[in-house]
Each structure stands twice: as structure tokens, then as C-alpha cells.
Design an enzyme around this catalytic site. Structure first.
Site, PDB file in Angstrom:
ATOM      1  N   ASN A  84      17.598  23.652 -11.049  1.00 17.05           N
ATOM      2  CA  ASN A  84      17.130  22.945  -9.851  1.00 17.05           C
ATOM      3  C   ASN A  84      16.005  23.757  -9.219  1.00 17.05           C
ATOM      4  O   ASN A  84      15.981  24.981  -9.338  1.00 17.05           O
ATOM      5  CB  ASN A  84      18.290  22.828  -8.857  1.00 17.05           C
ATOM      6  CG  ASN A  84      17.880  22.146  -7.557  1.00 17.05           C
ATOM      7  OD1 ASN A  84      17.251  21.080  -7.564  1.00 17.05           O
ATOM      8  ND2 ASN A  84      18.207  22.755  -6.432  1.00 17.05           N
ATOM      9  N   HIS A  91      14.350  24.620  -5.509  1.00 16.90           N
ATOM     10  CA  HIS A  91      14.656  24.550  -4.080  1.00 16.90           C
ATOM     11  C   HIS A  91      13.476  25.122  -3.298  1.00 16.90           C
ATOM     12  O   HIS A  91      12.944  26.177  -3.668  1.00 16.90           O
ATOM     13  CB  HIS A  91      15.928  25.338  -3.778  1.00 16.90           C
ATOM     14  CG  HIS A  91      16.355  25.233  -2.355  1.00 16.90           C
ATOM     15  ND1 HIS A  91      17.007  24.127  -1.853  1.00 16.90           N
ATOM     16  CD2 HIS A  91      16.194  26.079  -1.308  1.00 16.90           C
ATOM     17  CE1 HIS A  91      17.239  24.306  -0.563  1.00 16.90           C
ATOM     18  NE2 HIS A  91      16.753  25.477  -0.203  1.00 16.90           N
ATOM     19  N   ASP A 112      22.930  24.612  -4.290  1.00 19.02           N
ATOM     20  CA  ASP A 112      21.970  25.733  -4.207  1.00 19.02           C
ATOM     21  C   ASP A 112      22.587  27.116  -4.413  1.00 19.02           C
ATOM     22  O   ASP A 112      22.032  28.121  -3.957  1.00 19.02           O
ATOM     23  CB  ASP A 112      21.233  25.727  -2.852  1.00 19.02           C
ATOM     24  CG  ASP A 112      20.531  24.413  -2.586  1.00 19.02           C
ATOM     25  OD1 ASP A 112      20.033  23.799  -3.557  1.00 19.02           O
ATOM     26  OD2 ASP A 112      20.483  23.987  -1.417  1.00 19.02           O
ATOM     27  N   GLU A 120       5.760  25.528  -5.996  1.00 11.54           N
ATOM     28  CA  GLU A 120       6.778  24.907  -6.865  1.00 11.54           C
ATOM     29  C   GLU A 120       6.141  24.374  -8.145  1.00 11.54           C
ATOM     30  O   GLU A 120       6.691  24.515  -9.237  1.00 11.54           O
ATOM     31  CB  GLU A 120       7.466  23.748  -6.140  1.00 11.54           C
ATOM     32  CG  GLU A 120       8.328  24.168  -4.976  1.00 11.54           C
ATOM     33  CD  GLU A 120       9.028  22.988  -4.325  1.00 11.54           C
ATOM     34  OE1 GLU A 120       9.511  22.096  -5.045  1.00 11.54           O
ATOM     35  OE2 GLU A 120       9.104  22.948  -3.087  1.00 11.54           O
ATOM     36  N   LEU A 149      18.550  14.090  -5.014  1.00  9.09           N
ATOM     37  CA  LEU A 149      19.355  14.237  -3.802  1.00  9.09           C
ATOM     38  C   LEU A 149      20.792  13.757  -3.963  1.00  9.09           C
ATOM     39  O   LEU A 149      21.371  13.148  -3.069  1.00  9.09           O
ATOM     40  CB  LEU A 149      18.685  13.479  -2.643  1.00  9.09           C
ATOM     41  CG  LEU A 149      17.338  14.040  -2.196  1.00  9.09           C
ATOM     42  CD1 LEU A 149      16.717  13.163  -1.137  1.00  9.09           C
ATOM     43  CD2 LEU A 149      17.480  15.470  -1.699  1.00  9.09           C
ATOM     44  N   LYS A 150      21.356  14.049  -5.085  1.00  8.44           N
ATOM     45  CA  LYS A 150      22.726  13.604  -5.329  1.00  8.44           C
ATOM     46  C   LYS A 150      23.431  14.772  -6.000  1.00  8.44           C
ATOM     47  O   LYS A 150      22.844  15.462  -6.840  1.00  8.44           O
ATOM     48  CB  LYS A 150      22.651  12.401  -6.289  1.00  8.44           C
ATOM     49  CG  LYS A 150      23.846  11.539  -6.330  1.00  8.44           C
ATOM     50  CD  LYS A 150      23.856  10.506  -5.250  1.00  8.44           C
ATOM     51  CE  LYS A 150      25.308  10.059  -5.084  1.00  8.44           C
ATOM     52  NZ  LYS A 150      25.624   9.552  -3.798  1.00  8.44           N
ATOM     53  N   GLY A 199       8.281  12.839  -6.716  1.00 10.52           N
ATOM     54  CA  GLY A 199       8.148  13.264  -8.108  1.00 10.52           C
ATOM     55  C   GLY A 199       6.942  14.138  -8.387  1.00 10.52           C
ATOM     56  O   GLY A 199       6.453  14.175  -9.515  1.00 10.52           O
ATOM     57  N   SER A 200       6.470  14.880  -7.382  1.00 10.16           N
ATOM     58  CA  SER A 200       5.297  15.718  -7.656  1.00 10.16           C
ATOM     59  C   SER A 200       5.653  16.880  -8.595  1.00 10.16           C
ATOM     60  O   SER A 200       4.817  17.314  -9.393  1.00 10.16           O
ATOM     61  CB  SER A 200       4.653  16.222  -6.364  1.00 10.16           C
ATOM     62  OG  SER A 200       5.480  17.142  -5.712  1.00 10.16           O
TER      63      SER A 200
HETATM   64  C1  GRF Z   1      10.810  19.749  -3.589  1.00 10.70           C
HETATM   65  O1  GRF Z   1      10.452  20.400  -2.416  1.00 10.70           O
HETATM   66  C2  GRF Z   1      11.965  20.441  -4.246  1.00 10.70           C
HETATM   67  O2  GRF Z   1      12.000  21.814  -4.023  1.00 10.70           O
HETATM   68  C3  GRF Z   1      13.147  19.801  -3.593  1.00 10.70           C
HETATM   69  O3  GRF Z   1      12.794  18.461  -3.422  1.00 10.70           O
HETATM   70  C4  GRF Z   1      11.360  18.355  -3.325  1.00 10.70           C
HETATM   71  C5  GRF Z   1      10.923  17.353  -4.327  1.00 10.70           C
HETATM   72  O4  GRF Z   1       9.561  17.060  -4.204  1.00 10.70           O
HETATM   73  N1  GRF Z   1      14.370  20.003  -4.343  1.00 10.70           N
HETATM   74  P1  GRF Z   1       8.825  16.145  -5.272  1.00 10.70           P
HETATM   75  O5  GRF Z   1       9.596  14.835  -5.331  1.00 10.70           O
HETATM   76  O6  GRF Z   1       8.847  16.858  -6.576  1.00 10.70           O
HETATM   77  O7  GRF Z   1       7.452  15.952  -4.736  1.00 10.70           O
END
Ligand code: GRF
Length: 189
Positions: free
Chosen positions: A104, A106, A147, A176, A87-88, A12-13
């Protein structure tokens, strides 16, 4: 005020980056809640620390998961749904129910290194194997293919000869955390 719902399955960063942007008044939005399919993850901790409602929806029964997800989204009525490491696959009913409202992030420069199976370190391993000297991250709309929804914005980072997948992942993740809040801001204003 516009409402945001975040879906996450991991540390969840990115969710935390959104929370911080709201806290610093860079983002003027209400985070209505977090939906996750996994208990005990970092994203839930971030939500709790910030008094953001959480709904953990068990995904072992797909139909049940789908109904509960739709029900929660209808209750929270978000203007924007952000997948931050979720992841779903998003059920088609949700995609049609929230047109152009689901995005989303990626960890690569799509359309390269995306699609089924490209998640986590696998993405960065593939980038390093390709010999590309630039990677980055992409925010895109979500459609029925992994994606492949319309791209909104990308942020590049260099790939260095000494990089391991883990080191590259860290550099991309930092990008990100800048890209995601800034795209949300553009989309809600
Ligand atoms: C990130 O790298 C994002 O691009 C991908 O999943 C990861 C999630 O990281 N879809 P976090 O849980 O936000 O740290």
C-alpha cells in the site's frame, strides 16, 4: 513476465504513474488489471485508455465483495497487488492468500499519521497541526491493521510554513509517483 494487479478507489494518479513506468520500460511487468469498488472514478479512465481490464466490485454486501475479490485475484494470479488509494479494508482471507504480495502507499511518514481515519486531506491537516517540518510517503506491506504492515520504503518532502493541506498533498503526491514505481521495481527484480 511478473503480473501486477492494482486496487484503487479514486483518481488513480498513482495507478497512472505505474502505467507510465511500464510504458517507458522502467518497469518490466504486466498490469493484469484494475479492481475498484467505485464506478466512474479516474482510475477506471486510466485503465480504459491503456486497455487494462477493469473489474468494478460493488462493496455494499461485504461477503459478496470478498468472494468476488478473491475470485478475480485467483483468476489474474498476480505476483504483486498494489493498493493505490483503495479505501476498503482488505479481507483477512486475501491477506493470508497472498502473503507478502500486497503493498500500500500512504501519504505520510508512517508510523505517524496512519491508521483508521487517516486518509485524504485529513492526513495532511494532521501533519500541519503537528508542526512537523518533514512529511512524505510510505510504501508498506498490508496486514490486518490499517497502515501497520512492515514498512518497505519512504520518501520525504519538506513541510513549508505557508503550506495548506492541499498544497502539501500535492507535494507528497508527486513524491508518491516516484516512490511507488521504484519500490515495485525493487520487489519484482
Ligand atoms: C494517495 O495519496 C495515496 O497515498 C493514498 O490515496 C491517494 C490516492 O491518490 N493511499 P490517487 O488516486 O493515486 O491519485
Amino acid at each position: 513476465m511478473k503480473k501486477l494487479v492494482v486496487l484503487a478507489s479514486g483518481s488513480g494518479s498513482n495507478f497512472q504513474a505505474i502505467i507510465e513506468a511500464v510504458r517507458n520500460n522502467e518497469l518490466n511487468i504486466e498490469i493484469a488489471g484494475l479492481i475498484t469498488n467505485r464506478d466512474g472514478i479516474g482510475a477506471i479512465e486510466h485503465a480504459k485508455m491503456n486497455r487494462i481490464p477493469v473489474n468494478v466490485i460493488n462493496d455494499t454486501d461485504w461477503d459478496d465483495f470478498k468472494l468476488k475479490l478473491i475470485d478475480q485475484l485467483q483468476k489474474w494470479q498476480p505476483d504483486l497487488i498494489v493498493l493505490a488509494g483503495f479505501l476498503k479494508k482488505i479481507p483477512p482471507e486475501v491477506i493470508t492468500g497472498f502473503p507478502n504480495k500486497i503493498i500500500n502507499i500512504h501519504p505520510a511518514l508512517l508510523p505517524k499519521f496512519g491508521g483508521k481515519g487517516f486518509y485524504g486531506l485529513r492526513v495532511h491537516e494532521a501533519v500541519l497541526k503537528s508542526g512537523d517540518t518533514i512529511s512524505g510517503c510510505t510504501v508498506h506491506y498490508v496486514n490486518n491493521e490499517y497502515d501497520r504492515g512492515r514498512m518497505i520504503e519512504q520518501k520525504e518532502v519538506p513541510v513549508l510554513p505557508s503550506d495548506s493541506p492541499e498544497i502539501l498533498a500535492k507535494r507528497v503526491l508527486k513524491a508518491e509517483h516516484e516512490l511507488l514505481p521504484s519500490v515495485i521495481k525493487k520487489l519484482i527484480t
